[in-house]
Design an enzyme around this catalytic site. Structure first.
Site, PDB file in Angstrom:
ATOM      1  N   GLY A 101       0.818  -1.215   0.000  1.00 25.61           N
ATOM      2  CA  GLY A 101       0.000   0.000   0.000  1.00 25.61           C
ATOM      3  C   GLY A 101       0.851   1.264   0.000  1.00 25.61           C
ATOM      4  O   GLY A 101       0.519   2.248  -0.663  1.00 25.61           O
ATOM      5  N   THR A 102       1.952   1.247   0.733  1.00 25.55           N
ATOM      6  CA  THR A 102       2.807   2.438   0.826  1.00 25.55           C
ATOM      7  C   THR A 102       3.347   2.800  -0.553  1.00 25.55           C
ATOM      8  O   THR A 102       3.298   3.965  -0.968  1.00 25.55           O
ATOM      9  CB  THR A 102       3.983   2.167   1.802  1.00 25.55           C
ATOM     10  OG1 THR A 102       3.421   1.891   3.092  1.00 25.55           O
ATOM     11  CG2 THR A 102       4.922   3.351   1.891  1.00 25.55           C
TER      12      THR A 102
ATOM     13  N   ASN B 135      -7.691   3.466   9.268  1.00 21.20           N
ATOM     14  CA  ASN B 135      -7.026   2.297   9.840  1.00 21.20           C
ATOM     15  C   ASN B 135      -6.870   2.349  11.348  1.00 21.20           C
ATOM     16  O   ASN B 135      -6.457   1.373  11.955  1.00 21.20           O
ATOM     17  CB  ASN B 135      -5.633   2.142   9.207  1.00 21.20           C
ATOM     18  CG  ASN B 135      -4.824   3.413   9.293  1.00 21.20           C
ATOM     19  OD1 ASN B 135      -5.227   4.449   8.757  1.00 21.20           O
ATOM     20  ND2 ASN B 135      -3.699   3.369   9.965  1.00 21.20           N
TER      21      ASN B 135
ATOM     22  N   GLN C 104      -7.573  -0.441   3.719  1.00 24.10           N
ATOM     23  CA  GLN C 104      -8.328  -1.182   4.745  1.00 24.10           C
ATOM     24  C   GLN C 104      -9.700  -1.619   4.232  1.00 24.10           C
ATOM     25  O   GLN C 104     -10.455  -2.256   4.960  1.00 24.10           O
ATOM     26  CB  GLN C 104      -8.497  -0.336   6.015  1.00 24.10           C
ATOM     27  CG  GLN C 104      -7.196  -0.048   6.763  1.00 24.10           C
ATOM     28  CD  GLN C 104      -6.627  -1.261   7.510  1.00 24.10           C
ATOM     29  OE1 GLN C 104      -7.287  -2.292   7.695  1.00 24.10           O
ATOM     30  NE2 GLN C 104      -5.385  -1.145   7.955  1.00 24.10           N
TER      31      GLN C 104
ATOM     32  N   SER D 121      -3.367  -3.549  -0.321  1.00 21.98           N
ATOM     33  CA  SER D 121      -2.243  -4.248   0.292  1.00 21.98           C
ATOM     34  C   SER D 121      -2.676  -5.669   0.649  1.00 21.98           C
ATOM     35  O   SER D 121      -3.647  -5.861   1.385  1.00 21.98           O
ATOM     36  CB  SER D 121      -1.838  -3.480   1.553  1.00 21.98           C
ATOM     37  OG  SER D 121      -0.818  -4.158   2.218  1.00 21.98           O
ATOM     38  N   ALA D 122      -1.944  -6.668   0.131  1.00 21.67           N
ATOM     39  CA  ALA D 122      -2.380  -8.065   0.282  1.00 21.67           C
ATOM     40  C   ALA D 122      -2.384  -8.544   1.733  1.00 21.67           C
ATOM     41  O   ALA D 122      -3.220  -9.366   2.119  1.00 21.67           O
ATOM     42  CB  ALA D 122      -1.457  -8.972  -0.545  1.00 21.67           C
ATOM     43  N   HIS D 123      -1.470  -8.015   2.549  1.00 12.00           N
ATOM     44  CA  HIS D 123      -1.405  -8.561   3.921  1.00 12.00           C
ATOM     45  C   HIS D 123      -2.545  -8.073   4.807  1.00 12.00           C
ATOM     46  O   HIS D 123      -2.674  -8.497   5.950  1.00 12.00           O
ATOM     47  CB  HIS D 123      -0.023  -8.312   4.561  1.00 12.00           C
ATOM     48  CG  HIS D 123       0.292  -6.905   4.945  1.00 12.00           C
ATOM     49  ND1 HIS D 123       0.389  -6.504   6.257  1.00 12.00           N
ATOM     50  CD2 HIS D 123       0.548  -5.811   4.199  1.00 12.00           C
ATOM     51  CE1 HIS D 123       0.712  -5.216   6.295  1.00 12.00           C
ATOM     52  NE2 HIS D 123       0.817  -4.779   5.058  1.00 12.00           N
TER      53      HIS D 123
ATOM     54  N   THR E 189      11.974  -6.759 -12.043  1.00  7.43           N
ATOM     55  CA  THR E 189      11.426  -8.100 -12.280  1.00  7.43           C
ATOM     56  C   THR E 189      10.303  -8.382 -11.283  1.00  7.43           C
ATOM     57  O   THR E 189      10.455  -8.169 -10.083  1.00  7.43           O
ATOM     58  CB  THR E 189      12.545  -9.154 -12.139  1.00  7.43           C
ATOM     59  OG1 THR E 189      13.581  -8.787 -13.044  1.00  7.43           O
ATOM     60  CG2 THR E 189      12.048 -10.551 -12.450  1.00  7.43           C
TER      61      THR E 189
ATOM     62  N   CYS F 136      -4.840  10.991  24.105  1.00  9.25           N
ATOM     63  CA  CYS F 136      -4.841  12.318  23.505  1.00  9.25           C
ATOM     64  C   CYS F 136      -4.013  13.305  24.292  1.00  9.25           C
ATOM     65  O   CYS F 136      -4.118  13.381  25.499  1.00  9.25           O
ATOM     66  CB  CYS F 136      -6.277  12.817  23.553  1.00  9.25           C
ATOM     67  SG  CYS F 136      -6.862  13.252  21.979  1.00  9.25           S
TER      68      CYS F 136
HETATM   69  N1  PLP Z   1      -2.805   2.780   4.061  1.00 11.04           N
HETATM   70  C1  PLP Z   1      -3.480   2.326   5.121  1.00 11.04           C
HETATM   71  C2  PLP Z   1      -4.833   2.892   5.423  1.00 11.04           C
HETATM   72  C3  PLP Z   1      -2.930   1.322   5.926  1.00 11.04           C
HETATM   73  O1  PLP Z   1      -3.619   0.873   6.984  1.00 11.04           O
HETATM   74  C4  PLP Z   1      -1.643   0.810   5.602  1.00 11.04           C
HETATM   75  C5  PLP Z   1      -1.001  -0.198   6.467  1.00 11.04           C
HETATM   76  O2  PLP Z   1      -1.226  -0.241   7.656  1.00 11.04           O
HETATM   77  C6  PLP Z   1      -0.994   1.313   4.466  1.00 11.04           C
HETATM   78  C7  PLP Z   1      -1.602   2.307   3.725  1.00 11.04           C
HETATM   79  C8  PLP Z   1       0.367   0.805   4.067  1.00 11.04           C
HETATM   80  O3  PLP Z   1       0.276  -0.474   3.503  1.00 11.04           O
HETATM   81  P1  PLP Z   1       1.577  -1.429   3.429  1.00 11.04           P
HETATM   82  O4  PLP Z   1       1.790  -1.961   4.803  1.00 11.04           O
HETATM   83  O5  PLP Z   1       1.201  -2.498   2.465  1.00 11.04           O
HETATM   84  O6  PLP Z   1       2.704  -0.598   2.942  1.00 11.04           O
END
Ligand code: PLP
Length: 384
Positions: A71-72, A152, A180, A200-202, A238, A328
Site C-alpha cells: 500500500g505504501t 485504519n 483497509q 495491500s495483500a497482507h 522483475t 490524547c
Molecule cells: N494505508 C493504510 C490505510 C494502511 O492501513 C496501511 C497499512 O497499515 C498502508 C496504507 C500501508 O500499507 P503497506 O503496509 O502495504 O505498505
C-alpha cells in the site's frame, strides 16, 4: 500461554490456500516473466492470469491494476506521479490519512512542489463536505484530493461518494487510500468515483510486501521506479511472481467468503462492544467505531478509563495482541495523531486508547480472553 491475535488492521494471518498457491509457484521453476522462452512465458501467464483475476473481483480493467510492494508504494506512486505528470500543485487531504499519504504529501510540500490543505473534521472525525467544497471553489490551481475510504485507526468509513461528487463538480483529481477496504467490501471500480486507489495483500490474509495501485485508464500517470518495461511500464523491476499469485489467491478467497465472514466478524465486533461496556465501566469508543454501519467491521477503537502507556505491553505479556496508541495530548512519542484528531481532549484525559481489530480467524473466545484480561488489569489499576 494463550495466544490471541486481535491486531488484524496491522497485518492478517495468511490463509493456508494462499501459502499452497505460493509454494506451487516457488517449487516449480518459472523463469523471468520478461524472457521470451517457455520458462518466461509460464511466469508471464501466471502474472497476467492473476491480474485478470484481481481486476474481475473489482470490476476494473486488467490494465488498471499495477502490482507494487504494498500500500505504501502504491500511494507513493499515485501521489508523486500525479504531482509530477498531471501538473498538480495543490493537494487537499485530511488528518486521518495513513502516514504513507500524509508524509508523502508533506515531503512534496517541503520541496515546494505542492501546497497542502487539510480538510476540516466534524464531530467523531467525519469529514466536513462543505469545507471540501469551499476549498475547491474559485481555485485556479489543479488540485488532487486524497481522502481514504476507511480509516485504519478508528475505523471510520468515509463518504467517498460525497467526495467524488464534489471533486467532479470542480474538476479535481481524486485518490482514495483503499488499503483497509479492498478485500473487506465489494468494490465496483467502474462505479466508484476515484481516479486512483491502493491495496495491500497482507490486510486480506495474503502475503506481506505485495499490493497494487488502481490507476484508472487514460489518467496519464507515469512510473516512479524506472528501468525495464514491467507492469506496462508503470513499475520497473522483475516481478514478484510468487507474491502476485499469492495476492490474487488471497483476494479471490476473501471475496468468495465475503458475506459469511463479514456477518460473523460484525457479530464479533458487536459482541466485543457489549462485553466491554458490561465489564469495563467508563469505557468509550473513538470516532464512529461503535457505529456498526458507519465503521469498518474489522476495527474497534476503544478508550479505557485509565492512563497507562504500558497497557498494550501488559496485554502482550498475557498473550493478547492489540495495538496501542497513547492518550490524547499525552505528548508521548507514540501518540496516535488520528485518535487525537477525532477525540474530545477533555473526554480523553486520563484514558488509554486501544485498537482491537478482527480477522477471519478470530473467535468469540478471543474476545472473551481480551475482555477478561482487561477487566483484571482495570481492577488492579483501580486498587493501586
Ligand atoms: N494505508 C493504510 C490505510 C494502511 O492501513 C496501511 C497499512 O497499515 C498502508 C496504507 C500501508 O500499507 P503497506 O503496509 O502495504 O505498505
Amino acid at each position: 500461554m494463550q495466544r490471541v491475535y486481535l491486531d488484524n488492521a496491522a497485518t492478517t494471518q495468511i490463509r493456508n490456500e494462499v501459502v499452497q498457491a505460493m509454494i506451487s509457484t516457488l517449487s516449480v521453476f518459472v523463469g523471468n516473466p520478461s524472457s521470451m522462452h517457455l520458462f518466461g512465458r509460464e511466469a508471464r501467464s501466471l502474472i497476467e492470469e492473476s491480474r485478470i483475476s484481481v481486476a474481475r473481483k473489482l470490476n476494473a480493467l486488467p490494465s488498471e491494476i499495477i502490482f507494487t510492494s504494498g500500500g505504501t508504494e502504491a500511494n507513493n506512486l499515485i501521489l508523486r506521479s500525479a504531482v509530477r505528470d498531471l501538473n498538480i500543485n495543490r493537494i487537499i487531504t485530511s488528518p486521518l490519512e495513513h502516514k504513507s499519504v500524509l508524509e508523502t504529501v508533506l515531503d512534496m510540500a517541503r520541496r515546494g512542489w505542492v501546497t497542502v490543505e487539510l480538510v476540516r473534521l466534524k464531530e467523531k472525525g467525519v469529514i466536513d463536505l462543505e469545507d471540501l467544497d469551499e476549498k475547491l471553489q474559485n481555485s485556479s490551481v489543479s488540485t488532487l484530493v486524497s481522502l481514504m475510504y476507511a480509516n485504519n485507526e478508528v475505523g471510520n468509513l468515509l463518504d467517498v461518494d460525497g467526495f467524488g461528487t464534489i471533486c467532479k463538480k470542480h474538476g479535481a483529481c481524486f485518490h482514495s487510500d483503499t488499503v483497509q477496504a479492498i478485500g473487506h467490501y465489494s468494490m465496483d471500480m467502474s462505479r466508484l468515483p476515484f481516479h486512483f486507489a491502493s491495496a495491500s495483500a497482507h490486510k486480506f490474509h495474503g502475503p506481506t510486501g505485495m499490493g497494487f495501485a488502481f490507476i484508472r485508464k487514460a489518467t496519464g500517470l507515469m512510473p516512479i521506479i524506472t528501468g525495464g518495461y514491467q507492469e506496462r511500464s508503470m513499475r520497473a523491476g522483475t516481478e514478484n511472481t510468487c507474491g502476485i499469485v499469492g495476492l490474487a489467491k488471497a483476494l479471490e478467497l476473501t471475496y468468495l467468503h465475503l458475506d459469511e465472514d463479514r456477518k460473523r466478524i460484525e457479530e464479533l465486533k458487536s459482541y466485543c462492544i457489549s462485553s466491554l461496556r458490561q465489564s469495563v465501566p467508563g469505557v468509550f469508543f473513538n470516532g464512529l467505531s461503535d457505529d456498526i454501519s458507519r465503521s469498518l467491521y474489522t476495527i474497534l477503537s476503544v478508550s479505557l478509563p485509565v492512563k497507562d502507556d504500558l497497557l498494550g505491553f501488559e496485554l502482550d505479556l498475557k498473550g493478547i495482541a492489540v495495538s496501542q496508541g497513547s492518550a490524547c495530548g499525552s505528548g508521548s512519542g507514540n501518540s496516535s495523531y488520528v485518535v487525537e484528531a477525532v477525540c474530545d481532549p477533555v473526554q480523553m484525559e486520563n484514558t488509554t486508547p486501544l485498537r482491537i481489530s478482527f480477522g477471519v480467524f478470530n473467535q468469540k473466545e478471543d474476545v472473551d480472553a481480551l475482555v477478561s484480561a482487561l477487566k483484571v488489569l482495570m481492577d488492579q489499576k483501580k486498587k493501586s
